[in-house]
Scaffold this active site. Sequence first.
Site, PDB file in Angstrom:
ATOM      1  N   LYS A  37      55.631  29.509  48.619  1.00  0.00           N
ATOM      2  CA  LYS A  37      55.477  29.602  47.167  1.00  0.00           C
ATOM      3  C   LYS A  37      56.661  30.384  46.600  1.00  0.00           C
ATOM      4  CE  LYS A  37      52.018  30.920  43.652  1.00  0.00           C
ATOM      5  NZ  LYS A  37      50.682  31.497  43.399  1.00  0.00           N
ATOM      6  N   SER A  63      47.539  28.967  40.251  1.00  0.00           N
ATOM      7  CA  SER A  63      48.955  28.785  40.112  1.00  0.00           C
ATOM      8  C   SER A  63      49.654  28.183  41.341  1.00  0.00           C
ATOM      9  CB  SER A  63      49.607  30.138  39.804  1.00  0.00           C
ATOM     10  OG  SER A  63      49.480  31.035  40.892  1.00  0.00           O
ATOM     11  N   SER A 118      44.105  31.726  42.219  1.00  0.00           N
ATOM     12  CA  SER A 118      45.283  30.857  42.354  1.00  0.00           C
ATOM     13  C   SER A 118      45.503  30.264  43.738  1.00  0.00           C
ATOM     14  CB  SER A 118      46.545  31.618  41.952  1.00  0.00           C
ATOM     15  OG  SER A 118      46.620  31.719  40.556  1.00  0.00           O
TER      16      SER A 118
END
Lengths: 494, 100
Positions: free
Chosen positions: A80, A160, A184
Site C-alpha cells: 500500500k 482505503s 480500511s
Amino acid sequence: MTALTDLGIAAIRDGVAKGDFTATEVATAFNTAVAEAQPALNAFIVTTPEKALEAAAKVDADRSAGKALGALAGVPIGMKDLFATKGVQTTAASKILEGFKPQYESTVSQKLWDAGAGMLGKLNLDQFAMGSSNETSAFGNVISPWRRPDSTAPLAPGGSSGGSSSAVSARLAPAATGTDTGGSIRQPAAFTGISGIKPTYGRCSRWGIVAFASSLDQAGPMARDVTDCAIMLEAMAGFDPKDSTSLDLPVPAWTASLSGDMKGKKVGIPREYRLDGMDPDVAKSWDDGIAWLKDAGAEIVDISLPHTKYALPTYYIIAPAEASSNLARYDGVRYGLRDLPDGAGLQDMYAATRAAGFGPEVKRRILIGTYVLSAGFYDAYYTQAQKVRALIARDFTLAFEKCDVILAPTAPSSAFALGEKSADPLEMYLNDVFSVPASLAGLPAMSVPAGLDRSGLPLGLQVIGKAFDEQGVLNAGLALEARAQFTARPEKWW
Amino acid sequence: MSVDTATVAKIASLARIKVSETELEAMVPELNGILAWVEQLAEVDVTGIEPMTAVIPNTQRLRADVVNADPLTGGDMREAVLANAPAPEHGFFGVPKVIE
C-alpha cells in the site's frame, strides 16, 4: 496445471522451497498479471517489477546455496502506498507527496523483505487513507475486478486499501499490505471477497507509515485466505523501539496454533448491530455465520454494545482531529510539493501549497479537525468524543466477560458503484458503521468472505476479538472460511 | 453549533489552506451537515468518565540519552534529510524571506 498467479502465500512459499517452481518464475507471472491489468484496474500507483525480480533472484540463489528460507520466501506482494519504501515514490495517493522518495524503509515493509517477500509495486488507495471507495486518490480511481452480472458499471473496491483489495482479488498479487484506521482493511476485503486482519493496536509498528489518525492507524495483511493472513501478520508484527505506541510483546506463533475448532468458545452477537432496514442479504449472511460457528462447536450468546450508535460520530471527531495535526507537516518546506506564488511570503506559501496538494476529502477532514480542536470547541467536541470513546471501549470489555469473540457483518452492503455515494460525505461515512467500533477500542478484527449477495457480489463477515487475541480471531475466521466454502472469483474482463 | 462563511474562512486560515470564495460557499453546508450529525454525542452521559488517551495500555518508554542513539533516527544525516526538500540551500531548507 494451476497458474502460478492462482497460488497464495503458503502455496508459493512451499512450492519454491520444494523446487516445484522458482521464485523468479512466480515474480515474472505476477509482474505480467500486474502489467496486463494496470490500465483497467489502476490498482497501482507505481509498479516495481525489477524489485520483485531482484528479491526473487536472491531467494533462488539462497535456495541453491542451501540457505534457510524466510516465512515469505519467494512471495511477491503489493505494498500500500502509505508505507515508506526506500528510494521508491511514496505518495499516500496525494499530489502533495508526488515524487517523494523516502530515504528510509518503514519497519513493516522491512520485516516483509527480511522474510523473503518481494515488491510488485505501490498500491493505490484513498488519499491519505481517507475514504471508503478509492475515489479520493490523486492518481485516479481504483476499479474493482468484480462486476454485477449484465453490467459493466465500475464498482468500488472499498477503501482505503482498495488498490490492495483489487490486486489480491484480481490475482495480481498473492497478498498485499493494508492499513486500517476505521475499517480500511476489513471493508475492502469484504467488497472483493478476500480476507484481511487488523491486529491489536500497537502490534505492527507505525514507523514509516504515512500517519492519518495516530491513535487508530494499524497495519495488517490482506490475502486470499485466513492461513495466509496469519503467516503474513506474523512477519509484519513485533515490537519496534522507533514507535512509542508499539507493543513490547513477543509475536505469538499464530500460524502454528491455527485451529477452526470452536468447542468451548462463546461467540457474542451484538444486538445493536441488527440495524433497522438492514440489507436482507447481509442479515442472511450473518445468520449463516452464526450457524457455521455453532457447527464448529461454539456457543452463541446475545451481547449488548450500547454505545454502538455513537461510534461513527466519535470517529469523525477523533480521526479528523488527529489528521489535522498529523497533516500539518505538509507545508512545502521539507518535502513534497511547494506552491510559491509570485511575491508570496511564508504563510502564503503554506496556504497555497496545501490548497494545491490536498484533495477535497482531505481538506474537509482537516477543516473539521481544526474546528473541533479550536479554542471554545475543544471540550464540547474533542473531549466529549474522547469520553464517549472510553465508553465504547468499556462496552467491549463488558461484552468480553460473556464471550470470547464477536461476530458481525463487515459492511452494511456489498460493493457500490463508483460515484454512487461520493456526492454525500455522510452517506459514505455510514459504510464504516460495523468496522469503526473495534477500531476505536483498538481491538483485533478480521473480515472473511461469507458468500455472494443477490447481485452476485461478495459479502464479508467480521470477527472481533479481545485485545491481544489475534489467535481467537484467526481461529474463528478459519472456522467460518471452512464452512463458507467461498470459491467465487471475478471473471477476467481486463 | 453551525458555521457560516466567515467561520469557515477562519478555520481554513488556521489550517493554512487557501480556499476560494466558491469553495468556501460549498464547504459551509458540508461542514454543517457533519457537525449537526456529530452533535448527537452531546446526549451521551459521560459523568465520571475520563477521556481516553491510550487505547491499549502501554508504558511510556524513553530513549537512551545518547547522541545519535539510533543510526536511523539519530543525527548526522543532513543529505538524507534534505534529499526531498523542494528548495534546499547551503545545506538548509530554503523558504521565502520571513523578515525584512
